[in-house]
Structures are given as structure tokens and as C-alpha cells.
Design a protein around this motif. Structure first.
Motif, PDB file in Angstrom:
ATOM      1  N   MET A   1       0.933  -0.850  -0.039  1.00  0.00           N
ATOM      2  CA  MET A   1      -0.087   0.116  -0.102  1.00  0.00           C
ATOM      3  C   MET A   1       0.919   1.181   0.411  1.00  0.00           C
ATOM      4  N   SER A   2       0.647   2.377  -0.942  1.00  0.00           N
ATOM      5  CA  SER A   2       1.297   3.398  -1.790  1.00  0.00           C
ATOM      6  C   SER A   2       1.050   4.606   0.182  1.00  0.00           C
ATOM      7  N   ASP A 114      15.085   1.493   8.822  1.00  0.00           N
ATOM      8  CA  ASP A 114      13.932   1.224   9.480  1.00  0.00           C
ATOM      9  C   ASP A 114      13.100   2.350  10.329  1.00  0.00           C
ATOM     10  N   LEU A 115      12.833   2.931  10.536  1.00  0.00           N
ATOM     11  CA  LEU A 115      11.600   3.783  11.067  1.00  0.00           C
ATOM     12  C   LEU A 115      11.132   3.037  12.236  1.00  0.00           C
ATOM     13  N   VAL A 116      10.671   2.416  11.693  1.00  0.00           N
ATOM     14  CA  VAL A 116       9.875   2.049  13.109  1.00  0.00           C
ATOM     15  C   VAL A 116      11.076   1.149  13.755  1.00  0.00           C
ATOM     16  N   ASP A 341       5.574  -1.178   4.413  1.00  0.00           N
ATOM     17  CA  ASP A 341       4.940  -2.964   4.316  1.00  0.00           C
ATOM     18  C   ASP A 341       4.049  -2.327   5.450  1.00  0.00           C
ATOM     19  N   THR A 342       2.699  -2.279   4.770  1.00  0.00           N
ATOM     20  CA  THR A 342       1.255  -2.520   5.898  1.00  0.00           C
ATOM     21  C   THR A 342       0.779  -3.915   6.149  1.00  0.00           C
ATOM     22  N   HIS A 343      -0.463  -3.488   6.154  1.00  0.00           N
ATOM     23  CA  HIS A 343      -1.456  -4.763   6.216  1.00  0.00           C
ATOM     24  C   HIS A 343      -2.448  -4.692   6.792  1.00  0.00           C
ATOM     25  N   LYS A 353       7.194  -1.086   8.254  1.00  0.00           N
ATOM     26  CA  LYS A 353       8.021  -1.325   7.795  1.00  0.00           C
ATOM     27  C   LYS A 353       7.792   0.751   7.477  1.00  0.00           C
ATOM     28  N   VAL A 354       8.480   1.501   7.584  1.00  0.00           N
ATOM     29  CA  VAL A 354       9.221   2.657   6.834  1.00  0.00           C
ATOM     30  C   VAL A 354      10.433   2.291   6.681  1.00  0.00           C
ATOM     31  N   THR A 355      10.783   2.481   5.074  1.00  0.00           N
ATOM     32  CA  THR A 355      12.936   2.283   5.083  1.00  0.00           C
ATOM     33  C   THR A 355      12.423   3.279   4.232  1.00  0.00           C
ATOM     34  N   LEU A 356      13.484   4.280   5.250  1.00  0.00           N
ATOM     35  CA  LEU A 356      14.108   5.465   4.922  1.00  0.00           C
ATOM     36  C   LEU A 356      15.471   5.273   4.227  1.00  0.00           C
TER      37      LEU A 356
END
Length: 360
Positions: A1-2, A114-116, A341-343, A353-356
């Protein structure tokens, strides 16, 4: 998901109060209706165990007996005790430690991180665990317990695996805190000195554990999603408030009708559930100009993301402080979102997960 799809998911329509079968209750979306539900605790109670006429399979959840689910006069007495931990002065005293932790986390992160997992979660858990006096070795358990407890409600209570994980988490969490009560530290020592019972302590510590670290983690993640393509704000304070309005960490909250009443033209009966949709109320065009536009410099911003009335979020000052510190540090360097990475979850969309990627 964007990111755009996440934004679209939260762009809910504002309209009359309606009965929604999936929720098993009424849904309020207009700002005045949501604000009234949040503020009028005599008619719209937070005490599900007392007022709900529906079965409550998750009734063992300590959150249903915590401060957020307690009505006056018990609420006022309990809040007077625990609020001393979250005064603006107390939070200000924590700010140097929060800022230092932010810089340490970012310094240890690589050019792609990974910001999260590497910033948002460690920062929020470190802060809450520090307040509770929890040893770092148990932090992963906190995350596991939170997931098991918060994911067991509604139609998901029919899932046997979730049921097993829920009760196991409650058993382990209770046993852990009882151990901590034997050698109290942090605010646990403060609350024990105030005379709270063991059950009251467990209920409050669970509330602080779950709401404290989850809300802050989600708010920081949402701030990064919102600011990724926005101009750098001149001041992070209004920017954080706009994130709270535009992409709040909590989409809505439940209340239970205590006596016959009318809300937005609908006639409600005692025991019925009312879902106050904060996400929708924060986009009410009657209150917010251009509500579906993210404006980090927005000034008039009476959002309802921390609630309203007696249940206004006790940790609002702390959450704001953590997110402002993290954003200030992040905005001092160039970065972009490289991957998401979403669900879908029982309550919406979880950004796992948010890859920066940093650098030009």
C-alpha cells in the motif's frame, strides 16, 4: 500500500449519525456530534462492562477497567493520582533525555534504515519503559503483549489463536507487573505510595504500556508519511498538530449510551454502542478549511485526536514531546521513503515498516 492509498483510506465522509451493522452500533462523524460524545460522559459512558448490552468476549482486558474506561467519581479520584506523572513540568524534565535518545538512535542507524524498528518503536518503548522502571530485556515482551491484547476484540474474538494469545498475554503481563511491585521503581513506586490497589496498578500500567508506546510510535510514523512530500515546516509544533488532525494515531473510540438520547437526529437507546469517528470529525469541512489538504502551517486546528473532556489523553504532552524531538532531528538531514510494509488490522492500517534512505 502506498502513502497516497493510506491517505485515501483516512479520507472518510462526514455525514449524519447512522447505525452500522459491522460496528454493532451508531457511528458519529460530524465534528459537533463526535465532540459531544467525547465530552458528555453522563450520557456516553466509557464503561463498556457496565453499560454495554452486547456480549464482551474481551472482558478480561485490563483496559476495560483502567482510567480510560472509568466514569466519575472514580475517574476523577484516579486521575488526580496518576496525572502528577504527566504534568507539563514533568514532561519538560524528560525532554533532554528524549532528545538524547533520538540522536543516539539516528546515529546508530545506517544510510538506509527502518523508521519503525530502529527509531519510532525503540524511542516510544524506551520512554514508557523508563517511566515504569522496566528492564530493557523485557521490552520485546511489551510489544508482543500489546499486539495480543489490542487485536482481540469485535469479530476477531472468534479466532481461537487470538483468544489463546490474548489470555496468555494477560497472564504474563500480570505476573510481570506483580514482580515489579516487589521492587517498585519509576512511577510504579509513586503510584504505590499513593495507595492504589494491585488491580488498579496493573490496569493503569497496562494502559500506559499499550496506549503510551503505540500512540507515540504511530504518530511519529504518520508524521514522516505526511512530511515526506511536504515543504519543510518552519516550526514542527503546528506540523505535529496537523499530523494529529490529518492522519491521527487513533481513528475512533467507543462510548455506551446510559439513557435515551438523541444524537444528530438519531434516537439512541441505553446500552447501545456509539463509535466516535475522530478521523472523520478531523476532516469536517464545517470546522476545517480545505480539510483534505495537509497543511503543516495550519494554525486554527481544534482536532480531537487526543479526545475531549475528562478523558483527554493523559500522555498528550509526552507524545507531542517525543514526536517533536524526533522530527526536529530527522528534518535536519535529507531523507526519502524508499519502501513501505503495511497490512490491514481490526482497526485500520498498520504500517509495519518504513524504510528511509538518507543522503541526496
Amino acid at each position: 500500500m502506498s502513502v497516497e492509498e493510506i491517505f485515501a483510506f483516512h479520507a472518510q465522509e462526514v455525514g449524519p449519525v447512522r447505525f452500522a451493522e459491522p460496528f454493532g452500533g451508531w457511528v458519529a462523524t460530524r465534528y459537533p456530534d463526535v465532540r459531544r460524545v467525547l465530552a458528555d460522559h453522563e450520557v456516553f459512558s466509557s464503561d463498556e462492562l457496565r453499560y454495554s448490552t452486547q456480549p464482551i468476549p474481551h472482558g478480561a482486558n485490563p483496559l476495560l477497567r483502567s482510567l480510560q474506561a472509568t466514569d466519575p467519581p472514580g475517574h476523577h479520584a484516579l486521575r488526580r493520582i496518576v496525572s502528577q506523572v504527566f504534568t507539563p513540568r514533568a514532561v519538560s524534565a524528560l525532554e533532554p533525555l528524549i532528545t538524547a535518545k533520538v540522536h543516539a538512535l539516528l546515529a546508530s542507524a545506517g544510510p538506509v534504515f527502518d523508521l519503525v524498528g530502529e527509531v519510532a518503536h525503540p524511542l516510544s518503548v524506551h520512554t514508557i519503559a523508563g517511566l515504569l522502571g522496566v528492564r530493557p530485556a523485557r521490552w520485546p515482551d511489551f510489544v508482543r503483549w500489546t499486539e495480543a491484547i489490542t487485536s482481540f476484540f469485535g469479530r476477531f474474538t472468534a479466532d481461537e489463536a487470538r483468544r489463546t494469545a490474548f489470555h496468555q498475554a494477560l497472564t504474563e503481563l500480570g505476573a510481570y507487573f506483580r514482580e515489579e511491585f516487589e521492587r517498585p521503581a519509576g512511577i510504579i513506586a509513586t503510584l504505590m505510595a499513593a495507595g492504589l490497589t494491585e488491580d488498579e496498578l496493573i490496569n493503569f500500567c497496562t494502559l500506559l504500556l499499550i496506549n503510551g508506546h503505540e500512540t507515540t510510535k504511530t504518530l511519529l510514523v504518520n508524521a514522516v508519511l505526511c512530511l515526506a512530500s511536504a515543504p519543510k515546516p518552519a516550526d514542527v509544533r503546528p506540523a505535529v498538530e496537523e499530523v494529529l488532525r490529518y492522519l491521527p494515531p487513533t481513528g475512533g473510540t467507543d462510548r455506551f449510551v446510559t439513557r435515551p438520547t438523541a444524537l444528530g437526529g438519531a434516537e439512541l437507546r441505553p446500552g447501545q454502542r456509539v463509535v466516535a469517528m475522530i478521523t472523520a470529525a478531523n476532516r469536517d469541512p464545517a470546522v476545517f478549511a480545505d480539510p483534505h489538504t495537509f497543511d503543516p502551517d495550519r494554525t486554527a486546528n481544534p482536532h480531537l485526536s487526543f479526545g475531549h473532556g475528562i478523558h483527554f489523553c493523559l500522555g498528550a504532552h509526552l507524545a507531542r514531546s517525543e514526536v517533536r524531538a524526533a522530527l526536529t532531528a530527522l528534518l535536519d538531514r535529507p531523507w526519502r521513503i524508499a519502501d513501505l510494509d503495511t497490512h490491514r488490522t481490526p482497526v485500520g492500517i498498520d504500517v509495519r515498516k518504513v524504510t528511509l534512505a538518507t543522503g541526496r
